[in-house]
Structures are given as structure tokens and as C-alpha cells.
Design a protein around this motif. Structure first.
Motif, PDB file in Angstrom:
ATOM      1  N   ASP A 169       0.825  -1.212   0.000  1.00 30.16           N
ATOM      2  CA  ASP A 169       0.000   0.000   0.000  1.00 30.16           C
ATOM      3  C   ASP A 169       0.858   1.260   0.000  1.00 30.16           C
ATOM      4  O   ASP A 169       0.441   2.300  -0.494  1.00 30.16           O
ATOM      5  CB  ASP A 169      -0.943   0.011   1.206  1.00 30.16           C
ATOM      6  N   LYS A 193       1.338   2.213  -3.622  1.00 25.27           N
ATOM      7  CA  LYS A 193       0.120   2.170  -4.433  1.00 25.27           C
ATOM      8  C   LYS A 193      -0.028   3.366  -5.378  1.00 25.27           C
ATOM      9  O   LYS A 193      -0.326   3.207  -6.550  1.00 25.27           O
ATOM     10  CB  LYS A 193      -1.076   2.083  -3.494  1.00 25.27           C
ATOM     11  N   ASN A 194       0.159   4.568  -4.890  1.00 25.64           N
ATOM     12  CA  ASN A 194      -0.083   5.770  -5.691  1.00 25.64           C
ATOM     13  C   ASN A 194       1.194   6.409  -6.229  1.00 25.64           C
ATOM     14  O   ASN A 194       1.185   7.565  -6.629  1.00 25.64           O
ATOM     15  CB  ASN A 194      -0.865   6.798  -4.868  1.00 25.64           C
ATOM     16  N   ASN A 199       4.345   6.709  -8.961  1.00 19.48           N
ATOM     17  CA  ASN A 199       4.744   6.415 -10.335  1.00 19.48           C
ATOM     18  C   ASN A 199       6.264   6.357 -10.365  1.00 19.48           C
ATOM     19  O   ASN A 199       6.921   7.379 -10.194  1.00 19.48           O
ATOM     20  CB  ASN A 199       4.242   7.498 -11.298  1.00 19.48           C
TER      21      ASN A 199
END
Length: 133
Positions: A71, A74-75, A77
Motif C-alpha cells: 500500500d 500504491k499511488n 509512479n
């Protein structure tokens, strides 16, 4: 920078006995050193919290496993990465020369440290030599 400087060594993926856990599992890089009374093992597990480390000994096999909280990634890049995100696992067969009850583990800064004390019979000892007449 030359091409050699940019080469990246990929972590070796390992197969698992429990394929039900999601994500990939990699073999952590390990250094093992010996002292008079113990073996010391250091395993690199970047991104693994000490609460997500499992060290087990069963039937003479030491298993170290670290789980990454995916987690956290998760966001994100990725712009540039040199290690793969995933769980870590490695197994070692131990001889009877290790005192299994005395094994200690410590995790700090992404490195798992294990102290594997030698059994009494495996610790070198000096034999006294008597003179005689």
C-alpha cells in the motif's frame, strides 16, 4: 556514465510453497560471517518493517521472510528503480552445530541481522598439554 555503470542486477525471484499470497517474492542478498562462537547473517530487505519479518526454524531449515506493505507504493509512479518491490524469502539448512534455542534476530534500516550461536560442541577449545616424567 558508461553502460557498465548503469547496469542493474535484478533480484532473483523465488518460488514459494504458499502461492496464495499476492505479489512476487525475491531472494534477499545475504552476507554470512563466522566468529569463534557464532555465525552472523545479514539479509537486505529494503522497505520491510520489522513487524512484517518472520524468522522460523523447522526440521533444521531456517526460513527468513519479509513482507513489504505494498500500500505504501500504491499511488507512486516510478521514475527510476534499482530494486523490485516485493516480498523476500530465503531458506538455509542448519547443522547440529548451531544452538537453535539461542538464535537472535534484529531488523534495522532494511537489514535483517541474525546471530546463530554455535552449539557447545562446535566451539573450538584449547586442550591442555601436561608434561610428565
Amino acid at each position: 556514465m558508461t553502460d557498465q555503470e548503469l547496469s542493474v542486477q535484478n533480484k532473483q525471484e523465488v518460488t514459494r510453497d504458499e502461492p496464495t499470497r499476492p505479489g512476487r517474492t525475491y531472494q534477499p542478498d545475504v552476507n554470512i560471517y563466522e566468529t569463534r562462537d557464532a555465525l552472523w547473517l545479514w539479509a537486505e530487505m529494503p522497505g520491510v518493517d520489522e513487524k512484517l519479518i518472520d524468522v522460523r526454524l523447522a526440521d533444521g531449515v531456517l526460513t527468513i521472510e519479509g513482507r513489504v506493505g505494498l500500500d505504501d507504493y500504491k499511488n507512486l509512479n516510478p521514475v527510476y528503480t534499482e530494486y523490485n518491490v516485493g516480498n523476500y524469502m530465503r531458506r538455509f539448512s542448519l547443522s547440529n552445530d548451531i544452538n537453535a534455542d539461542g538464535i537472535e534476530a534484529h531488523m534495522a534500516n532494511g537489514v535483517l541481522e541474525l546471530r546463530l550461536p554455535k552449539a557447545e560442541k562446535a566451539v573450538p577449545r584449547r586442550i591442555a598439554v601436561s608434561g610428565g616424567a
